[in-house]
Enzyme design. Structure first.
Site, PDB file in Angstrom:
ATOM      1  N   ASP A 135      -7.468   0.961  12.122  1.00 28.41           N
ATOM      2  CA  ASP A 135      -8.648   0.191  11.699  1.00 28.41           C
ATOM      3  C   ASP A 135      -9.620  -0.035  12.849  1.00 28.41           C
ATOM      4  O   ASP A 135     -10.813  -0.264  12.633  1.00 28.41           O
ATOM      5  CB  ASP A 135      -8.218  -1.143  11.099  1.00 28.41           C
ATOM      6  CG  ASP A 135      -7.618  -0.906   9.725  1.00 28.41           C
ATOM      7  OD1 ASP A 135      -6.432  -0.517   9.652  1.00 28.41           O
ATOM      8  OD2 ASP A 135      -8.345  -1.053   8.730  1.00 28.41           O
ATOM      9  N   ASN A 155      -3.905  -1.674  13.345  1.00 31.37           N
ATOM     10  CA  ASN A 155      -3.609  -1.026  12.061  1.00 31.37           C
ATOM     11  C   ASN A 155      -2.792  -2.007  11.224  1.00 31.37           C
ATOM     12  O   ASN A 155      -2.464  -3.115  11.668  1.00 31.37           O
ATOM     13  CB  ASN A 155      -2.871   0.298  12.281  1.00 31.37           C
ATOM     14  CG  ASN A 155      -2.789   1.121  11.005  1.00 31.37           C
ATOM     15  OD1 ASN A 155      -3.802   1.315  10.323  1.00 31.37           O
ATOM     16  ND2 ASN A 155      -1.606   1.591  10.653  1.00 31.37           N
ATOM     17  N   LYS A 156      -2.456  -1.581  10.029  1.00 32.72           N
ATOM     18  CA  LYS A 156      -1.750  -2.434   9.068  1.00 32.72           C
ATOM     19  C   LYS A 156      -0.537  -3.115   9.691  1.00 32.72           C
ATOM     20  O   LYS A 156       0.198  -2.499  10.455  1.00 32.72           O
ATOM     21  CB  LYS A 156      -1.338  -1.568   7.875  1.00 32.72           C
ATOM     22  CG  LYS A 156      -0.611  -2.257   6.755  1.00 32.72           C
ATOM     23  CD  LYS A 156      -1.284  -3.518   6.247  1.00 32.72           C
ATOM     24  CE  LYS A 156      -2.714  -3.294   5.806  1.00 32.72           C
ATOM     25  NZ  LYS A 156      -3.434  -4.581   5.564  1.00 32.72           N
ATOM     26  N   GLN A 189       0.833  -1.218   0.000  1.00 30.43           N
ATOM     27  CA  GLN A 189       0.000   0.000   0.000  1.00 30.43           C
ATOM     28  C   GLN A 189       0.863   1.262   0.000  1.00 30.43           C
ATOM     29  O   GLN A 189       0.498   2.283  -0.587  1.00 30.43           O
ATOM     30  CB  GLN A 189      -0.911   0.027   1.242  1.00 30.43           C
ATOM     31  CG  GLN A 189      -2.090  -0.917   1.196  1.00 30.43           C
ATOM     32  CD  GLN A 189      -1.788  -2.270   1.803  1.00 30.43           C
ATOM     33  OE1 GLN A 189      -0.639  -2.705   1.837  1.00 30.43           O
ATOM     34  NE2 GLN A 189      -2.802  -2.945   2.280  1.00 30.43           N
TER      35      GLN A 189
HETATM   36  O1  MRU Z   1      -5.705  -3.652   4.293  1.00 34.38           O
HETATM   37  P1  MRU Z   1      -5.965  -2.189   4.134  1.00 34.38           P
HETATM   38  O2  MRU Z   1      -5.179  -1.571   3.029  1.00 34.38           O
HETATM   39  O3  MRU Z   1      -7.428  -1.868   4.055  1.00 34.38           O
HETATM   40  O4  MRU Z   1      -5.422  -1.555   5.486  1.00 34.38           O
HETATM   41  C1  MRU Z   1      -5.536  -0.161   5.665  1.00 34.38           C
HETATM   42  C2  MRU Z   1      -4.893   0.315   6.909  1.00 34.38           C
HETATM   43  O5  MRU Z   1      -4.415  -0.430   7.721  1.00 34.38           O
HETATM   44  C3  MRU Z   1      -4.967   1.785   7.144  1.00 34.38           C
HETATM   45  O6  MRU Z   1      -3.836   2.211   7.842  1.00 34.38           O
HETATM   46  C4  MRU Z   1      -6.227   2.095   7.977  1.00 34.38           C
HETATM   47  O7  MRU Z   1      -7.346   1.502   7.403  1.00 34.38           O
HETATM   48  C5  MRU Z   1      -6.456   3.535   8.090  1.00 34.38           C
HETATM   49  S1  MRU Z   1      -6.945   4.238   6.542  1.00 34.38           S
HETATM   50  C6  MRU Z   1      -7.353   5.836   6.791  1.00 34.38           C
END
Ligand code: MRU
Length: 355
Positions: free
Chosen positions: A247, A257-258, A206
């Site tokens: 998240d 979070n990620k 990402q």
């Molecule tokens: O798997 P993803 O790409 O949906 O994960 C996204 C994240 O972890 C972001 O850091 C989180 O959703 C915040 S987005 C404003």
């Protein structure tokens, strides 16, 4: 340095991308699986298509999947005949369940669907319009929250600072402007941020595919690093803040979070670098006491076996692919929400803002 309020920032100068477009008829999703080399929209005409798009990461990022699901509910309602909202809700419920099951970790998905259910349950014969208005309100409020958080978060950053971000938390992951990237946009606009670093964010990349591209579209210079270069970067003194999204934020400040966020928080504390989480109140889950209770999404181990469709790993290898982790509240210096900033979050300080 003076603090610029959200209304004083020149938002449009640094914010051009919109991942979700409602045409009044279909939901157009900017296909994030194909960026940065193919800029293409996927048109969804039914709620199950939206659920699939959320599951497949066509649309991703906690706030964006909540907004997409809300429009998914509007699309699902097309197949239903009912005299009032309560009757419509009973018929729509299976589609709402499928949307809610598309991804487990980001609470924004469940939050948006709960909001759509409440609006529908209270609606009369105009329930279709009520549903569409609620989806639009969820999107509009997210954009406004992001702009406000941008100003609040930027105010914490000293002029001339360097920042490191993770994953993609920008316009691509929200209704626009972004959460952590919103703070970075505001901090750049105010001249507080001098250097932006973005981690690649293995395995789905990402950071490499989305964040540095998004910032490039908006004229913000960013330097890509391998995730494994983060501690070395912190030791160099080039970054003063790690700024990430979330998240799900629990009642005690523990934050999902990620994957990779947790190790950044540990390294930041070790090196005296501050750690900021930026998320709208729709990401706060006061019903979950702590991070141990969060379901961590596991994705296909195949995501680890190659890059850009080319296999890089020998056949017959096993892989483990949890795509989120939980950073303990004790490692976080500030949680920035549109309701205000929680410094050094714990159960008591979280309750002050979120009851
Ligand atoms: O798997 P993803 O790409 O949906 O994960 C996204 C994240 O972890 C972001 O850091 C989180 O959703 C915040 S987005 C404003």
């Amino acid at each position: 340095m003076t603090t610029q309020s959200a209304s004083e920032l020149d938002f449009d100068r640094y914010d051009h991308i919109r991942p979700i477009l409602w045409t009044g008829d279909t939901l157009e999703l900017l296909d994030q699986r194909k960026l940065p080399f193919v800029v293409e929209h996927v048109a969804c005409t039914g709620s199950d298509e939206v659920a699939q798009a959320i599951h497949d990461l066509t649309v991703r990022g906690a706030p964006a999947i909540g907004i997409a699901a809300a429009w998914g509910a509007v699309l699902g309602a097309r197949d239903i005949a009912a005299d009032d909202g309560a009757a419509a809700l009973a018929k729509l419920e299976p589609a709402l369940q499928r949307l809610g099951a598309a991804r487990p970790t980001a609470v924004n998905l469940a939050w948006a669907l709960a909001r759509m259910r409440r609006a529908l349950a209270a609606a009369g014969s105009d329930w279709r319009e009520v549903l569409a208005r609620e989806a639009q309100a969820i999107a509009d409020e997210d954009l406004a929250a992001n702009r406000h958080m941008g100003a609040l978060g930027a105010a914490l950053i000293d002029a001339g600072s360097g920042v490191l971000t993770h994953c993609n938390t920008g316009s691509l992951a929200t209704a626009g402007f972004g959460t952590a990237l919103g703070v970075i946009r505001a901090g750049m606009a105010q001249g507080r941020i001098a250097r932006v670093f973005a981690g690649e964010t293995r395995p789905w990349l990402q950071g490499a595919r989305l964040t540095v591209w998004e910032l490039q579209q908006d004229g913000i210079d960013a330097t890509l690093i391998a995730d494994s270069a983060a501690s070395h970067l912190m030791k160099s003194g080039l970054v003063q803040w790690v700024i990430v999204g979330a998240d799900r934020i629990c009642a005690n400040g523990d934050t999902a979070n990620k994957i990779g966020t947790y190790q950044l928080a540990i390294a930041a504390r070790y090196h005296g670098v501050k750690f900021m989480v930026v998320a709208p109140s729709s990401t706060v889950d006061m019903d979950t006491a702590d991070g141990a209770r969060i379901e961590i999404e596991q994705r296909d181990p195949g995501e680890l076996f190659g890059v850009g469709g080319t296999r890089t790993v020998a056949e017959g290898i096993q892989a483990w692919n949890p795509v989120f982790d939980v950073t303990p509240g004790g490692l976080i210096d500030a949680i920035v929400t549109e309701r205000g900033v929680v410094e050094h979050p714990d159960a008591t300080s979280m309750r002050v803002l979120f009851g």
